[in-house]
Design a protein around this motif. Sequence first.
Motif, mmCIF file in Angstrom:
data_model
loop_
_atom_site.group_PDB
_atom_site.id
_atom_site.type_symbol
_atom_site.label_atom_id
_atom_site.label_comp_id
_atom_site.label_asym_id
_atom_site.label_seq_id
_atom_site.Cartn_x
_atom_site.Cartn_y
_atom_site.Cartn_z
ATOM 1 N N GLU A 1 0.830 -1.210 0.000
ATOM 2 C CA GLU A 1 0.000 0.000 0.000
ATOM 3 C C GLU A 1 0.868 1.265 0.000
ATOM 4 N N TYR A 2 1.869 1.259 0.886
ATOM 5 C CA TYR A 2 2.758 2.420 1.003
ATOM 6 C C TYR A 2 3.538 2.614 -0.295
ATOM 7 N N LEU A 3 4.006 1.496 -0.864
ATOM 8 C CA LEU A 3 4.782 1.575 -2.097
ATOM 9 C C LEU A 3 3.952 2.187 -3.226
ATOM 10 N N LEU A 4 2.707 1.719 -3.337
ATOM 11 C CA LEU A 4 1.850 2.250 -4.408
ATOM 12 C C LEU A 4 1.568 3.737 -4.198
ATOM 13 N N LYS A 5 1.417 4.121 -2.936
ATOM 14 C CA LYS A 5 1.172 5.531 -2.627
ATOM 15 C C LYS A 5 2.367 6.401 -3.053
ATOM 16 N N LYS A 6 3.555 5.886 -2.745
ATOM 17 C CA LYS A 6 4.765 6.647 -3.101
ATOM 18 C C LYS A 6 4.947 6.707 -4.621
ATOM 19 N N MET A 7 4.562 5.610 -5.294
ATOM 20 C CA MET A 7 4.672 5.620 -6.758
ATOM 21 C C MET A 7 3.711 6.633 -7.368
ATOM 22 N N GLU A 8 2.521 6.703 -6.779
ATOM 23 C CA GLU A 8 1.548 7.706 -7.250
ATOM 24 C C GLU A 8 2.118 9.110 -7.070
ATOM 25 N N GLU A 9 2.791 9.294 -5.923
ATOM 26 C CA GLU A 9 3.364 10.612 -5.640
ATOM 27 C C GLU A 9 4.443 10.955 -6.679
ATOM 28 N N VAL A 10 5.270 9.952 -6.995
ATOM 29 C CA VAL A 10 6.324 10.157 -7.997
ATOM 30 C C VAL A 10 5.670 10.543 -9.323
ATOM 31 N N ASP A 11 4.620 9.819 -9.678
ATOM 32 C CA ASP A 11 3.951 10.067 -10.956
ATOM 33 C C ASP A 11 3.355 11.479 -10.983
ATOM 34 N N GLU A 12 2.754 11.868 -9.873
ATOM 35 C CA GLU A 12 2.151 13.218 -9.806
ATOM 36 C C GLU A 12 3.220 14.293 -10.011
ATOM 37 N N ILE A 13 4.385 14.077 -9.379
ATOM 38 C CA ILE A 13 5.456 15.076 -9.511
ATOM 39 C C ILE A 13 5.918 15.130 -10.973
ATOM 40 N N PHE A 14 6.103 13.958 -11.574
ATOM 41 C CA PHE A 14 6.518 13.943 -12.982
ATOM 42 C C PHE A 14 5.489 14.660 -13.854
ATOM 43 N N LEU A 15 4.199 14.390 -13.599
ATOM 44 C CA LEU A 15 3.153 15.019 -14.416
ATOM 45 C C LEU A 15 3.152 16.534 -14.232
ATOM 46 N N LYS A 16 3.319 16.946 -12.983
ATOM 47 C CA LYS A 16 3.321 18.376 -12.674
ATOM 48 C C LYS A 16 4.453 19.090 -13.418
ATOM 49 N N HIS A 17 5.538 18.361 -13.658
ATOM 50 C CA HIS A 17 6.705 18.998 -14.295
ATOM 51 C C HIS A 17 6.830 18.660 -15.775
ATOM 52 N N GLY A 18 5.746 18.145 -16.362
ATOM 53 C CA GLY A 18 5.740 18.071 -17.826
ATOM 54 C C GLY A 18 5.736 16.687 -18.440
ATOM 55 N N ALA A 19 5.657 15.613 -17.632
ATOM 56 C CA ALA A 19 5.572 14.269 -18.243
ATOM 57 C C ALA A 19 4.239 14.173 -18.998
ATOM 58 N N PRO A 20 4.191 13.398 -20.078
ATOM 59 C CA PRO A 20 2.968 13.351 -20.881
ATOM 60 C C PRO A 20 1.831 12.614 -20.176
ATOM 61 N N ASP A 21 0.596 12.940 -20.592
ATOM 62 C CA ASP A 21 -0.584 12.312 -19.980
ATOM 63 C C ASP A 21 -0.743 10.851 -20.397
ATOM 64 N N GLU A 22 -0.293 10.540 -21.607
ATOM 65 C CA GLU A 22 -0.560 9.203 -22.151
ATOM 66 C C GLU A 22 0.065 8.090 -21.294
ATOM 67 N N VAL A 23 -0.749 7.068 -21.026
ATOM 68 C CA VAL A 23 -0.248 5.920 -20.252
ATOM 69 C C VAL A 23 -0.415 4.658 -21.097
ATOM 70 N N TYR A 24 0.659 3.922 -21.259
ATOM 71 C CA TYR A 24 0.606 2.648 -21.984
ATOM 72 C C TYR A 24 0.267 1.515 -21.009
ATOM 73 N N GLY A 25 -0.242 0.425 -21.577
ATOM 74 C CA GLY A 25 -0.474 -0.778 -20.759
ATOM 75 C C GLY A 25 -1.816 -0.770 -20.062
ATOM 76 N N THR A 26 -2.722 0.145 -20.465
ATOM 77 C CA THR A 26 -4.003 0.225 -19.762
ATOM 78 C C THR A 26 -5.158 -0.387 -20.560
ATOM 79 N N ASP A 27 -4.906 -0.740 -21.831
ATOM 80 C CA ASP A 27 -5.952 -1.403 -22.620
ATOM 81 C C ASP A 27 -5.913 -2.890 -22.247
ATOM 82 N N MET A 28 -6.674 -3.232 -21.182
ATOM 83 C CA MET A 28 -6.521 -4.565 -20.582
ATOM 84 C C MET A 28 -6.947 -5.688 -21.523
#
Length: 469
Positions: free
Chosen positions: A98-125
Motif C-alpha cells: 500500500e505504502y509503495l503504491l502511494k509513493k509511486m503515485e506521488e512520484v507520478d504526480e510530480i513527474f506530471l506536474k513537471h511536464g511528463a505526458p498524460d498518455e499511459v501505456y499498458g491500460t488497454d486490458m
Amino acid sequence: MKKFDVIIVGAGPGGLFAGYKLAGKLSVAIFDMGRDIDKRKCPSDLSQSFCQKCKPCNITYGVGGAGGLSDGKLNYPIPEFPSSFTVGGDLLGLVDTEYLLKKMEEVDEIFLKHGAPDEVYGTDMEKVNEFLRKANSAGIEFVPLKQRHVGSDELPKVIKSIEKYLKDNGVKIYTRKTVVDINPKEKVITLKNGEKYAYDYLIIGVGRGGSEWLEKWVKQYNIAVSEKAKFIDVGVRVEVPASIMDEITSVIYDPKLRVLTKRHDDYVRTFCTCPRGWVIREDYGDFCLVNGHSKAKEKTNNTNFALLGHYEFTEPFEEPNEWGRDLARITTKLGGGNPIVQRLRDLRLGRRSTERRIANNRLVQPTLKTAIPGDISLAYPGRVIDDIIDALEALDKVIPGVADDSTLLYAPEIKFYSLRLKVNSEMETSIPNVYAIGDGAGVSRGIVGAAVTGLIAAESILRKAKKSS
Ligand SMILES: Cc1cc2nc3c(=O)[nH]c(=O)nc-3n(C[C@H](O)[C@H](O)[C@H](O)COP(=O)(O)OP(=O)(O)OC[C@H]3O[C@@H](n4cnc5c(N)ncnc54)[C@H](O)[C@@H]3O)c2cc1C
C-alpha cells in the motif's frame, strides 16, 4: 565549515526526489560530480574510436542522473499482476504494498506536474490480456505494467523544471563536485577539491556510476551490507524494423518478456525497448556499453531492446561485475574502442559481419553508426551466445520476425548489479541518520524505484527532524 541539515550525494532521480520532499522544510544541499542538465550534451559525432570527450560522461553523470538523457520510461506496477512489482527493483522486500503504491503515485504526480505526458501505456486490458495469453502459450512470461514515456528529447525539460522547483524552494545544487569521502563519525563530507561540508542527515544516491566508490567506502567504514552482488546480466541490444514491433509497442511501450532458454535453462529477459528509437553507446573509462533511447517527437524506422541473460556466481569466483567488465573490455577491444554490431545470420553462421554484409542488410540498418561490424562470439562465452539465439527464437513466436537473419545485435550490453546496502524500511543504513537510496545502494533498478526510495528517506528525515525540534 558550512553545515546543512541534509546533504544529498547524487542528483539522480533518487537524490532529486528526496530533495523535492525536503525542499522548503530543512536546509538541503545536493552535490553531483556531473554537469547541470542543460550542460549535459553527448557529442553527436562519436566517429572517433573511443569517446573520451566528456569527463565524466554526460550520459551517466549529472543533474537528472543516469536517466537524465534517457528515454524516460516510467514503469508502474499493476497490483493484479504481482510479478509487475519485480520490475525496477525489489522494494516490496522493504516496504508494504500500500505504502509503495502511494509513493509511486506521488512520484507520478510530480513527474506530471513537471511536464511528463498524460498518455499511459499498458491500460488497454483487453489487448494486454490477449498478449499475455499469446506469450504464455509460447512458454514466455510477460509482465504487464503501466508505462509513461517521456522521451529523451523531453526528459531534460522535465528535469530542469524539477531542478527549478528545488532551487526556488531553497535547495542548493552543486554540480561538478565529486564527493570523495563521507566521515560518518564527524558527519562531514569531503569533496575532491578538499572542501568539507557538515550535515545532520545524509542521503547517498550515487547510482551505478558511483557504485565502485560506494563499495570502497562501505568497506572502509564497515557499513553493513545485506548482499554482495552475485548476479550480472549480459546480452545484446537487438535492433529490428519497427514495423514488426509496432503492434505490441503501441499498446505496451516496453514489453517485459522473460524466457527460459532451451539449451541452458537460463533466464533471459527483454528490457528497455525503444520503439522507433536509436541505439547509443555509453563510455565507462576503459570500455563502452550500448543502450537505447527514443524521442517523443522524432522517430526512426527501427525498434531496439536489450536482451539479457541472468548469470549467478557463487564460489569460488564471487565477482560477477569483474567478469562483466572483462567481457565489456574484450568486446570494446575487438571493436577498436567501439561497440560491435553483428547480423543474426552471421552469428548463426559463426562468422563476423563486415561492412558489406551490414550494407546489404536491407530490412534494417544500424542506428548506431559508429558500431563496428564484427563477431560477438569472439568476445562472449558460448553459453551466452546460445542463450541469445535460443531466446530470440522463442520470442519469434510472439513477435514474428524478431529472429530473422537480418536482425542486428550490438554488444556489449551488460547490466551490472550493485552491492546491496543493509537498509531498514526507511532506507536508513546501519549508521543512524545516513540513508542509502536508488540504484547505487542496490535498492532500485529504474527511475521510478529510485525516486520512491528518495521520497521514503526524506519522509523519515522529516519525521526525525520534527521529533528533535
Ligand atoms: C542510457 C540510459 C537509459 C535509461 N533509461 C531508463 C528508462 O527509460 N527508464 C528507467 O526507469 N530507467 C532507465 N535507466 C536507468 C535509470 O536511469 C536509473 O535506474 C536511475 O537513474 C537511478 O537513479 P539513482 O538516483 O539511483 O542514480 P543515478 O541516476 O545514477 O544518479 C546518481 C548521480 O550521482 C552522481 N554521483 C555518483 N558518484 C558521485 C560522487 N562520488 N560524488 C558526487 N556525485 C556522484 C552521478 O553523477 C549521478 O548524477 C536508464 C539508464 C541509462 C544509463
